[in-house]
Design an enzyme around this catalytic site. Structure first.
Site, mmCIF file in Angstrom:
data_model
loop_
_atom_site.group_PDB
_atom_site.id
_atom_site.type_symbol
_atom_site.label_atom_id
_atom_site.label_comp_id
_atom_site.label_asym_id
_atom_site.label_seq_id
_atom_site.Cartn_x
_atom_site.Cartn_y
_atom_site.Cartn_z
ATOM 1 N N CYS A 66 0.877 -1.166 0.000
ATOM 2 C CA CYS A 66 0.000 0.000 0.000
ATOM 3 C C CYS A 66 0.921 1.224 0.000
ATOM 4 C CB CYS A 66 -0.940 -0.016 1.208
ATOM 5 S SG CYS A 66 -0.103 0.060 2.807
ATOM 6 N N ARG A 67 0.475 2.305 0.579
ATOM 7 C CA ARG A 67 1.283 3.521 0.610
ATOM 8 C C ARG A 67 2.478 3.367 1.548
ATOM 9 N NH1 ARG A 67 1.226 8.154 3.778
ATOM 10 N NH2 ARG A 67 1.957 10.022 2.713
#
Length: 105
Positions: A66-67
Site C-alpha cells: 500500500c502507501r
C-alpha cells in the site's frame, strides 16, 4: 507477519521472478503511481474476502503493498484469518513510499 524490503522486491522484479504483486490502495492512488501490481483495494478485502482469496495465489510468493505498509498488513491479516493455509504472503516494508525513496518511479 512476514515482510519483504524494497530491495528484495526490486530484485524479484529485475529477475522476472514468478511472484504476485497486490496493491491494496484505492484507484486514485494507483493512477498516481504504481508498481505494476494487481489493484485490489483494501475495502474489497473487507466486503468480498471469499472472492479475493480466489485471486491470491497459494503457490508462489505474494507481495502485498500500500502507501506505507499499514493497509497491506491489514489485508494480509484478513487473508490469513479467512484461510489459514496462506504461508506465502509478504508485506512490503514501508510500502510504495519506501520504494519511491529508493528507486523512484
Amino acid at each position: 507477519m512476514k515482510e519483504i524490503t524494497v530491495q528484495d522486491l526490486k530484485k524479484l522484479q529485475d529477475e522476472n521472478a514468478d511472484f504476485q504483486l497486490i496493491d491494496v490502495r484505492e484507484q486514485v492512488e494507483f493512477d498516481e503511481a504504481h508498481l505494476n501490481g494487481e489493484l485490489i483495494p483494501l475495502g474489497e478485502f473487507v466486503t468480498n474476502i471469499e472472492e479475493i482469496t480466489d485471486k491470491i495465489s497459494k503457490d508462489k510468493k505474494v507481495v502485498v503493498h500500500c502507501r506505507s505498509g499499514k493497509r497491506s498488513a491489514h489485508a494480509i491479516e484478513l487473508l490469513e484469518a479467512e484461510d489459514e493455509s496462506y504461508d506465502n504472503l509478504y508485506n512490503l516494508k514501508g510500502g510504495i513510499l519506501a520504494y519511491i525513496d529508493e528507486y523512484g518511479l
